[in-house]
Scaffold this motif. Structure first.
Motif, PDB file in Angstrom:
ATOM      1  N   LEU A  73      -7.737  -1.839  -1.413  1.00  0.00           N
ATOM      2  CA  LEU A  73      -7.269  -0.852  -2.387  1.00  0.00           C
ATOM      3  C   LEU A  73      -5.983  -1.310  -3.064  1.00  0.00           C
ATOM      4  O   LEU A  73      -5.812  -1.139  -4.289  1.00  0.00           O
ATOM      5  CB  LEU A  73      -7.037   0.498  -1.711  1.00  0.00           C
ATOM      6  N   THR A  74      -5.086  -1.893  -2.319  1.00  0.00           N
ATOM      7  CA  THR A  74      -3.845  -2.418  -2.902  1.00  0.00           C
ATOM      8  C   THR A  74      -4.148  -3.501  -3.925  1.00  0.00           C
ATOM      9  O   THR A  74      -3.568  -3.536  -5.019  1.00  0.00           O
ATOM     10  CB  THR A  74      -2.933  -2.975  -1.804  1.00  0.00           C
ATOM     11  N   PHE A 108       0.828  -1.203   0.000  1.00  0.00           N
ATOM     12  CA  PHE A 108       0.000   0.000   0.000  1.00  0.00           C
ATOM     13  C   PHE A 108       0.860   1.250   0.000  1.00  0.00           C
ATOM     14  O   PHE A 108       0.607   2.196  -0.750  1.00  0.00           O
ATOM     15  CB  PHE A 108      -0.923  -0.026   1.225  1.00  0.00           C
ATOM     16  N   GLU A 134      -9.498   3.495   2.891  1.00  0.00           N
ATOM     17  CA  GLU A 134      -8.255   3.139   3.587  1.00  0.00           C
ATOM     18  C   GLU A 134      -8.364   3.315   5.097  1.00  0.00           C
ATOM     19  O   GLU A 134      -7.506   2.817   5.841  1.00  0.00           O
ATOM     20  CB  GLU A 134      -7.087   3.962   3.039  1.00  0.00           C
ATOM     21  N   THR A 135      -9.379   3.966   5.592  1.00  0.00           N
ATOM     22  CA  THR A 135      -9.531   4.188   7.033  1.00  0.00           C
ATOM     23  C   THR A 135     -10.246   3.033   7.731  1.00  0.00           C
ATOM     24  O   THR A 135     -10.309   3.014   8.966  1.00  0.00           O
ATOM     25  CB  THR A 135     -10.312   5.486   7.310  1.00  0.00           C
ATOM     26  N   GLN A 184      -0.056   8.433  -3.873  1.00  0.00           N
ATOM     27  CA  GLN A 184      -1.347   8.885  -3.357  1.00  0.00           C
ATOM     28  C   GLN A 184      -2.335   9.184  -4.473  1.00  0.00           C
ATOM     29  O   GLN A 184      -3.528   8.905  -4.345  1.00  0.00           O
ATOM     30  CB  GLN A 184      -1.151  10.116  -2.470  1.00  0.00           C
ATOM     31  N   LYS A 219      -9.979   4.783  -5.750  1.00  0.00           N
ATOM     32  CA  LYS A 219     -11.207   4.926  -4.952  1.00  0.00           C
ATOM     33  C   LYS A 219     -12.336   5.519  -5.780  1.00  0.00           C
ATOM     34  O   LYS A 219     -13.494   5.058  -5.702  1.00  0.00           O
ATOM     35  CB  LYS A 219     -10.931   5.792  -3.718  1.00  0.00           C
ATOM     36  N   SER A 264      -8.519  -5.318   5.416  1.00  0.00           N
ATOM     37  CA  SER A 264      -8.725  -3.890   5.671  1.00  0.00           C
ATOM     38  C   SER A 264      -9.006  -3.171   4.359  1.00  0.00           C
ATOM     39  O   SER A 264      -8.769  -3.699   3.263  1.00  0.00           O
ATOM     40  CB  SER A 264      -7.486  -3.290   6.322  1.00  0.00           C
ATOM     41  N   LEU A 284      -3.915   5.914  -5.574  1.00  0.00           N
ATOM     42  CA  LEU A 284      -4.897   5.430  -4.598  1.00  0.00           C
ATOM     43  C   LEU A 284      -6.186   6.251  -4.677  1.00  0.00           C
ATOM     44  O   LEU A 284      -7.287   5.695  -4.633  1.00  0.00           O
ATOM     45  CB  LEU A 284      -4.313   5.506  -3.191  1.00  0.00           C
ATOM     46  N   ARG A 299      -7.248  -0.725   3.276  1.00  0.00           N
ATOM     47  CA  ARG A 299      -5.940  -0.557   2.641  1.00  0.00           C
ATOM     48  C   ARG A 299      -5.584  -1.778   1.804  1.00  0.00           C
ATOM     49  O   ARG A 299      -5.079  -1.656   0.677  1.00  0.00           O
ATOM     50  CB  ARG A 299      -4.860  -0.318   3.712  1.00  0.00           C
ATOM     51  N   ASP A 300      -5.847  -2.961   2.369  1.00  0.00           N
ATOM     52  CA  ASP A 300      -5.544  -4.196   1.649  1.00  0.00           C
ATOM     53  C   ASP A 300      -6.349  -4.293   0.349  1.00  0.00           C
ATOM     54  O   ASP A 300      -5.819  -4.688  -0.687  1.00  0.00           O
ATOM     55  CB  ASP A 300      -5.858  -5.417   2.516  1.00  0.00           C
TER      56      ASP A 300
END
Length: 456
Positions: free
Chosen positions: A128-129, A17, A442-443, A22, A29, A123, A25, A125-126
């Motif tokens: 999105l990666t 991630f 990501e939160t 940025q 989203k 998560s 990412l 984050r995971d």
């Protein structure tokens, strides 16, 4: 060819991630939100959905699981959720497009990522990666296949290259090793399927085969997770993807600039719910109608020039002039152009004009031809030339790109508004809350906390 399969597998295995810029990412989203808007609305509106649900019930595949189908009140098993979300998100033909590869990356990738993300308790984050990994794999393979050659062979790249993208996303969330991802890609090579024959009669295959790509990617990664031995060199091998699916493959494009140049940033979004090859012409027709205050009775002839891929998909007068189904309309330059010229807009609700006498009469004035200016010296084929003949003379425009490409990507407010227009009729007031969740994915320590807001 130089170990493209292993190189892509290593990229997916090692991607973190924190390594992703940025801006990439943020774009991932927004693209995810855009796709989910289409999926949610299609759960209510897409005419093919009941047939899919009926098949699942008949085969006892409709059992309850823990995975979200967006816009649905029921939760499903992961593979079935990937199938349904992929088919739903592609049903309106309002989902994103990667111009160079001429495919729709979110449709196979995002459903696979959310299905496995919920399954393993990942998560935000995971997830999105994994989505970025999937985008990069399928777009790059689409580039390597050469979309013009791939189309000429009768293949639908979103369903073929998309299977690999879905497998990459699922494999990333499983935490598979490079060797296991090679195996998952090996299985993907046996599953990569998608025929353009749907164009002949406006068939629902297009929606299903993209959902199947998402599901098959999930299956491929799950097999690899369970030590299934998949074929090696699935991309570049003597019987691999690039040999079997293209007469003009460019293997180096699969890995060029990998990890430095993000194909994710080259994905565009659609202002109209139709084949992307119609969009530059629709932009031009709407602008010319407004600028010259045109009305249908003033128009003697309309000529649309497209790239040969656009002719293949949308410009065959014998089968496309007067479509009778929504899929037929989505792939008709004649129908979409006539509606846009008649109304000064084109949206999802305009498919109720299929068979409308006035629209059909205007479509009879359209000719769609191949324009060599859209073939030579261009990086992608989505431009259009529009010539409108009236009593006052000929008006002509050449649009090199449709709106929504990276050089005219809508701002955040416009993207959220598109989502809300699609999702509010299904999710009501919760649509805003869900949009906020996806845009801050990501939160979330568990992605399921966000996805549950997308259920009806």
């Amino acid at each position: 060819m130089a170990n493209e399969t292993a190189t892509l597998a290593a990229y997916v295995a090692n991607l973190k991630f924190d390594d992703i810029p940025q801006e990439v990412l943020a774009r991932a989203k927004v693209l995810t939100l855009d796709f989910l808007g289409s999926a949610i609305r299609a759960r209510r509106d897409a005419e093919s959905t009941e047939s899919l649900l009926g098949m699942l019930e008949a085969l006892a595949l409709d059992g309850k699981g823990e995975t979200t189908v967006f816009g649905d009140s029921k939760t499903w098993t992961p593979a079935v959720a990937a199938l349904l979300n992929g088919a739903l998100g592609h049903s309106l033909d309002f989902d994103d497009t990667h111009a160079d590869s001429s495919l729709h990356p979110s449709a196979p990738v995002v459903p696979a990522a959310f299905a496995i993300g919920e399954m393993v308790g990942a998560s935000g984050r995971d997830v999105l990666t994994a989505i970025v990994a999937g985008y990069e794999v399928c777009c790059r393979l689409g580039n390597a296949l050469d979309p013009t050659s791939h189309y000429a062979r009768g293949f639908h790249p979103t369903a073929t290259a998309g299977t690999y993208g879905a497998a990459a996303a699922a494999a990333k969330l499983f935490g598979l090793s490079q060797a296991q991802i090679i195996a998952a890609f090996g299985v993907s090579g046996s599953q990569a399927a998608g025929s353009l024959q749907f164009l002949v009669n406006g068939a629902w295959n297009k929606r299903y085969q993209v959902g199947a790509a998402a599901m098959n990617g999930v299956i491929a990664a799950t097999l690899a997770r369970n030590d299934f031995i998949g074929s090696s060199e699935s991309v570049e091998g003597k019987h691999g993807l690039l040999v079997g699916y293209s007469d003009n493959a460019h293997p180096a494009k699969a890995v060029a600039g990998l990890g430095e140049i993000y194909e994710t940033m080259k994905i565009g979004v659609k202002p109209y719910p139709s084949c992307r090859y119609t969009h530059a012409a629709l932009d031009a027709l709407i602008a010319m109608r407004r600028e010259h205050n045109l009305t249908p009775d003033q128009i003697k002839r309309v000529e649309i020039g497209l790239h040969r891929n656009g002719i293949t998909l949308t410009g065959d007068a014998a089968t496309k002039r007067h479509p009778t189904s929504i899929v037929g309309g989505q792939f008709s330059m004649f129908f979409t152009g006539a509606v846009a010229l008649d109304q000064g807009r084109f949206g999802w609700d305009d498919y109720d004009k299929l068979g409308n006498a006035a629209v059909d009469a205007l479509a009879d004035k359209f000719d769609v031809i191949q324009d060599d200016r859209l073939e030579i010296g261009r990086t992608h084929p989505f431009g259009a030339r529009v010539s409108i003949t009236t009593e006052d003379g000929v008006h002509e425009r050449l649009y090199a790109d449709p709106s929504g490409e990276p050089n005219s990507f809508p701002d955040a407010q416009a993207m959220q508004q598109k989502f809300l227009t699609l999702a509010r009729p299904v999710l009501n007031s919760r649509a805003d809350q869900f949009a906020d969740a996806i845009l801050s994915l990501e939160t979330f320590d568990r992605v399921a906390k966000a996805t549950q807001l997308g259920r009806q």
